[in-house]
Scaffold this motif. Sequence first.
Motif, mmCIF file in Angstrom:
data_model
loop_
_atom_site.group_PDB
_atom_site.id
_atom_site.type_symbol
_atom_site.label_atom_id
_atom_site.label_comp_id
_atom_site.label_asym_id
_atom_site.label_seq_id
_atom_site.Cartn_x
_atom_site.Cartn_y
_atom_site.Cartn_z
ATOM 1 N N SER A 316 1.332 -0.849 0.133
ATOM 2 C CA SER A 316 -0.253 -0.074 -0.360
ATOM 3 C C SER A 316 1.266 1.416 -0.140
ATOM 4 O O SER A 316 0.866 2.445 -0.630
ATOM 5 N N GLU A 317 1.877 0.877 0.401
ATOM 6 C CA GLU A 317 2.722 1.930 1.046
ATOM 7 C C GLU A 317 3.045 2.481 -0.422
ATOM 8 O O GLU A 317 3.617 3.700 -1.175
ATOM 9 N N ASN A 318 4.208 1.575 -1.741
ATOM 10 C CA ASN A 318 4.211 1.452 -2.873
ATOM 11 C C ASN A 318 3.013 2.154 -3.852
ATOM 12 O O ASN A 318 3.223 3.266 -4.853
ATOM 13 N N GLN A 319 2.209 1.564 -3.346
ATOM 14 C CA GLN A 319 1.014 2.316 -4.574
ATOM 15 C C GLN A 319 0.448 3.563 -4.042
ATOM 16 O O GLN A 319 0.104 4.774 -5.099
ATOM 17 N N ASP A 320 0.215 4.000 -2.634
ATOM 18 C CA ASP A 320 0.876 6.085 -2.612
ATOM 19 C C ASP A 320 2.238 6.270 -3.248
ATOM 20 O O ASP A 320 1.481 7.220 -3.148
ATOM 21 N N ILE A 321 2.912 6.118 -3.737
ATOM 22 C CA ILE A 321 3.892 7.098 -3.701
ATOM 23 C C ILE A 321 4.168 6.764 -5.164
ATOM 24 O O ILE A 321 3.866 8.361 -5.948
ATOM 25 N N TYR A 322 3.152 5.467 -5.749
ATOM 26 C CA TYR A 322 3.226 6.192 -7.429
ATOM 27 C C TYR A 322 1.724 6.869 -7.563
ATOM 28 O O TYR A 322 2.185 7.485 -8.748
ATOM 29 N N ILE A 323 1.600 6.604 -6.868
ATOM 30 C CA ILE A 323 -0.019 7.506 -7.232
ATOM 31 C C ILE A 323 0.021 9.284 -7.285
ATOM 32 O O ILE A 323 -0.747 9.619 -7.797
ATOM 33 N N SER A 324 0.591 9.212 -5.696
ATOM 34 C CA SER A 324 1.181 10.694 -5.840
ATOM 35 C C SER A 324 1.740 11.570 -6.977
ATOM 36 O O SER A 324 1.309 12.046 -7.302
ATOM 37 N N PHE A 325 2.435 10.440 -7.146
ATOM 38 C CA PHE A 325 3.369 10.793 -8.483
ATOM 39 C C PHE A 325 2.816 11.322 -9.581
ATOM 40 O O PHE A 325 2.567 12.198 -10.071
ATOM 41 N N ALA A 326 1.549 10.426 -10.231
ATOM 42 C CA ALA A 326 0.745 10.460 -10.650
ATOM 43 C C ALA A 326 0.196 11.225 -11.402
ATOM 44 O O ALA A 326 -0.138 11.833 -11.946
ATOM 45 N N ASN A 327 -0.491 11.651 -9.806
ATOM 46 C CA ASN A 327 -1.522 12.621 -9.694
ATOM 47 C C ASN A 327 -0.559 14.117 -9.516
ATOM 48 O O ASN A 327 -1.439 14.420 -10.399
ATOM 49 N N ASP A 328 0.495 14.370 -9.060
ATOM 50 C CA ASP A 328 1.479 15.264 -9.531
ATOM 51 C C ASP A 328 1.401 16.068 -11.261
ATOM 52 O O ASP A 328 1.917 16.937 -11.447
ATOM 53 N N PHE A 329 3.016 14.493 -11.813
ATOM 54 C CA PHE A 329 1.909 14.753 -12.848
ATOM 55 C C PHE A 329 1.015 14.785 -13.636
ATOM 56 O O PHE A 329 0.985 13.633 -14.798
ATOM 57 N N ASP A 330 0.189 15.398 -13.468
ATOM 58 C CA ASP A 330 -1.440 15.151 -14.050
ATOM 59 C C ASP A 330 -1.759 15.921 -15.547
ATOM 60 O O ASP A 330 -0.262 16.491 -15.569
ATOM 61 N N HIS A 331 -2.541 15.725 -16.245
ATOM 62 C CA HIS A 331 -2.521 16.337 -17.640
ATOM 63 C C HIS A 331 -2.154 18.500 -16.895
ATOM 64 O O HIS A 331 -1.830 18.617 -18.640
ATOM 65 N N ILE A 332 -2.722 18.450 -15.949
ATOM 66 C CA ILE A 332 -2.183 19.637 -16.019
ATOM 67 C C ILE A 332 -0.981 20.643 -16.407
ATOM 68 O O ILE A 332 -0.480 21.380 -16.728
ATOM 69 N N THR A 333 0.001 19.446 -15.420
ATOM 70 C CA THR A 333 0.898 19.148 -15.147
ATOM 71 C C THR A 333 1.755 19.413 -16.574
ATOM 72 O O THR A 333 3.061 20.212 -16.767
ATOM 73 N N ARG A 334 1.054 18.736 -17.125
ATOM 74 C CA ARG A 334 2.448 18.139 -18.357
ATOM 75 C C ARG A 334 2.182 19.400 -19.518
ATOM 76 O O ARG A 334 2.919 19.779 -20.382
ATOM 77 N N HIS A 335 0.084 19.366 -19.405
ATOM 78 C CA HIS A 335 0.085 20.819 -20.275
ATOM 79 C C HIS A 335 0.970 21.965 -19.887
ATOM 80 O O HIS A 335 0.790 22.825 -20.939
ATOM 81 N N LYS A 336 1.260 22.585 -18.480
ATOM 82 C CA LYS A 336 1.497 23.462 -18.161
ATOM 83 C C LYS A 336 2.941 23.227 -18.767
ATOM 84 O O LYS A 336 3.387 24.268 -19.264
ATOM 85 N N LEU A 337 4.218 22.165 -18.544
ATOM 86 C CA LEU A 337 5.129 21.879 -19.262
ATOM 87 C C LEU A 337 5.073 22.477 -20.238
ATOM 88 O O LEU A 337 6.058 23.132 -20.935
ATOM 89 N N LEU A 338 5.108 22.165 -21.386
ATOM 90 C CA LEU A 338 4.264 21.728 -22.673
ATOM 91 C C LEU A 338 4.321 23.422 -23.320
ATOM 92 O O LEU A 338 4.906 24.398 -24.205
ATOM 93 N N LEU A 339 3.299 24.218 -22.586
ATOM 94 C CA LEU A 339 2.892 25.394 -22.997
ATOM 95 C C LEU A 339 4.294 26.421 -22.665
ATOM 96 O O LEU A 339 4.541 27.094 -23.580
ATOM 97 N N GLU A 340 5.477 26.275 -21.346
ATOM 98 C CA GLU A 340 6.119 27.627 -21.096
ATOM 99 C C GLU A 340 7.337 26.573 -21.980
ATOM 100 O O GLU A 340 8.151 27.547 -22.441
ATOM 101 N N ALA A 341 7.410 25.028 -22.432
ATOM 102 C CA ALA A 341 8.469 25.184 -23.622
ATOM 103 C C ALA A 341 8.226 26.526 -25.135
ATOM 104 O O ALA A 341 8.686 26.408 -25.431
ATOM 105 N N TRP A 342 6.260 25.716 -24.948
ATOM 106 C CA TRP A 342 6.139 26.290 -26.056
ATOM 107 C C TRP A 342 6.576 27.955 -26.419
ATOM 108 O O TRP A 342 7.744 29.014 -27.265
ATOM 109 N N GLU A 343 6.806 28.808 -25.001
ATOM 110 C CA GLU A 343 6.558 30.383 -24.755
ATOM 111 C C GLU A 343 8.593 30.262 -25.168
ATOM 112 O O GLU A 343 9.065 31.552 -25.828
#
Length: 850
Positions: A316-343
């Motif tokens: 459960s502890e490892n699952q929690d770590i992986y899920i937390s990372f995936a939630n942090d790297f959600d589509h908003i974070t990904r699109h934010k990084l790509l927008l900044e790369a565009w700029e």
Amino acid sequence: MTEAVGTHQTVYDLIKRASRVITPLSPINIFAARHPWANMEEETFEEVARSFEKTQNINLYPSESLLTSAIQRGEIQQDVIENKLAQWLKGRNDDLNIEIIEQYCKQKIMNDVNNIMISNHDKEKLEASLANMNKPYKNEHKHVLSSYIMHHSGQSCLDILNAQMIKWCKLYLDDTQSGWSIPKYGKGFYKTWNEMAHFDPALNKLMRHKIKTLPLEPIESIYYCLNRLGMTEDDFQTYLEAHLLSLPGWAGMLLWKDEQLVLVTDYLAIRLSLEWALISDESVELSNKDNIDITPIVSWIKCGMFTVDSWLQLSSENQDIYISFANDFDHITRHKLLLEAWEDTYEHRLKQEISSHISTEYKKEKVEAQLAFCIDTRSEPFRRQLEMEGPFETIGIAGFFGLPIEKCELGHHHTHNSLPVMNKPQHKIYEYVDTRQTTQYIEKKKSLSSLIYTFKKMKQNVLPSLLLPELTGPWLSLQTISRSFAPKSTGWLINQFNQKVLKKPETKLSIDRSQNDHNELPIGFTKQEKIIYVREALKLMNLTEQFASLVVICGHGSHSANNPYASSLDCGACGGSASGFNAKVLATLCNLPEVRAGLIKENIIIPEETVFIAAEHCTTVDDLQWVYVPELTDQATASFEKLKNVLPTVSRHANRLRLEHIPGMSRSKSNSRTKADRLSSDWSEIRPEWGLARNAAFIIGQRALTEQSQLDGRAFLHNYDWTKDLNGEILNTIMSGPATVAQWINLQYYASTVAPHYYGSGNKITQTVTGGIGVMQGNGSDLLTGLPWQSVMKSDEEYYHAPIRLLVVIQAPNIYIENLLNQNKTFRTKVENDWLLLSSIDEKDEWHKW
């Protein structure tokens, strides 16, 4: 009594705070650029984006398809993406294998994932594993209560509520377009609705009875309904925000009509009253149940890192770590990084273009004429072509030229604020001529207006509308045929009619202070005010010495046929109107002997042979139209003739470069001016010009900095010389006014591109002008707040406007930038919270990113 007063003030304060999520929406005929999040800049761009996705299911970052297209077109470089990702990972401290998370991030950010199907059985196992964890992951959304409840008719209660609000807003706000208007009695929106809703056949008997029991005061009604809808006081503001965002266009129009929030309060009172009446007590239930979200787990599986079975074997502890990372790297974070790369990609290329053409040894021959243009991005290509054709110097300044005026043009009964919408006019300026000429011109205008008014009234009334086809059929048939098959010739004939029959006489301006009603703005300027406004305008232009014999103040406007959004193509700095009027006022002031004498005391000496004239740059056909040409000196006359001789060539080249980007135009064999004339006259044309699409940068510096650079019409250009601005006052003025207008324009185009269904205005072909104030899609939508699809997209699949945030580039030493950020808190907030980007070029021509 004390408690009632306290309740009133508390609810009013909540409404005031809640209204930050909308912005004032001006009528379509004076379309003013505002970005939709102007009142939310105390939060970061990402925080606002996450809030909107949670409450409205709207993504404020560019979509996956937009970003993928930008990568394919080379507007986002791969190495810049990798650099942004590396920076993001560096700022974290994850207990995960760095190679695994890098591989995961790269696959997700490039949308390079496997199309693995998860069976229903496996989904149930994954959901069960999450449910058994101490911290179950849930998908939470916050919406208005009526969005979760279905009406017995099969419709969502929210859809019924919105339809009711659209109907009542249309009736109340109608600007003489409707044949039958709502009787307002001066009682306000809520009280008028409260009296009339009892007779609304669209409401059932129970709803009408409930409305009769409502308090008569709007604030009391809001408080009453919030409590009966089961809201706690902690939820009040969020709930009011959600209701304002349900129809931000109509709410924004009410806010524009009355920024004291009286109408917005009435609007919320009606909306909450209808919602409470619509939802019967027994049907109100918490159907807003949270669902367990297994998306983070599925994303790891689709990237090939796990199978369902291997995932379930994790602790459960490892699952929690992986899920937390995936939630942090959600589509908003990904699109934010790509927008900044565009700029960053755009900034890197702009830096290369400017840096490669900076030359301190570049000298220009003697200048024949100096032309001050608006900072508008459409002026930049025209200016460049003009400078290539002769010894002409061009200057950039905001199109209202620093004049805080309300204008009243000859023959018009209504005035117009001819300055940025964040400022208030301080003077009223009239156009006038001698009485005889005025009477003739106004009588002709009145006759034409009466004819049009009668025609509209006949269309709107039952019996006259039956006779209308018989009376006007032949004329309208001829007009339809000519406008459809010969738009350019028809446009020419209409222009000839206006010039010969409705020819506007030479006018004068009420620039001298005169007596007026104390409740109105002063008419004209005092002698000292004239000197101050001219001095400040010349300083903003960086034109305080070395005057040419001819100085042209160029406003700008646009011309198109059958275009509800015509005013959006005019001057953004003038509240959605052409700025030739302001140009004429400034040029007139600059020629006054009393003003020139006063400027000598300010060490600004304008030579006797120098004459100021005014023109208007028509951006649809890239031509200059003269609006004020006084008597010229010999030197000025010679310069004027040289300027007029090169203008046809300038216009032809500027049109050719501009029209290459308009779909279908590059294939036409006719010359560029003919194409442009046809676009501006064709009533079926959905894209007469691109407007300010693809705007990306605001460059503040000397013209020599950018004169040799190819900026592709993407930059606002404002003249500035830091060596003449020792205390930074001029730079602060530019950032507070022109740069803010440019940012609003930029984010309006951005919003219309990334969320066209919510912040744009959809397809021009299916738009309906309603109430004389705005456009809808069909006959029952929100009042649309942004730009049409055709203003930002080349086609349904291909974008034209690149949705990146405005990059401000300032040519000044670092100490100037530091002082600006310390003195101007509003600007600093914009930079810190990612509402705009900031770079500078110092005295050594080195580029700095802030």
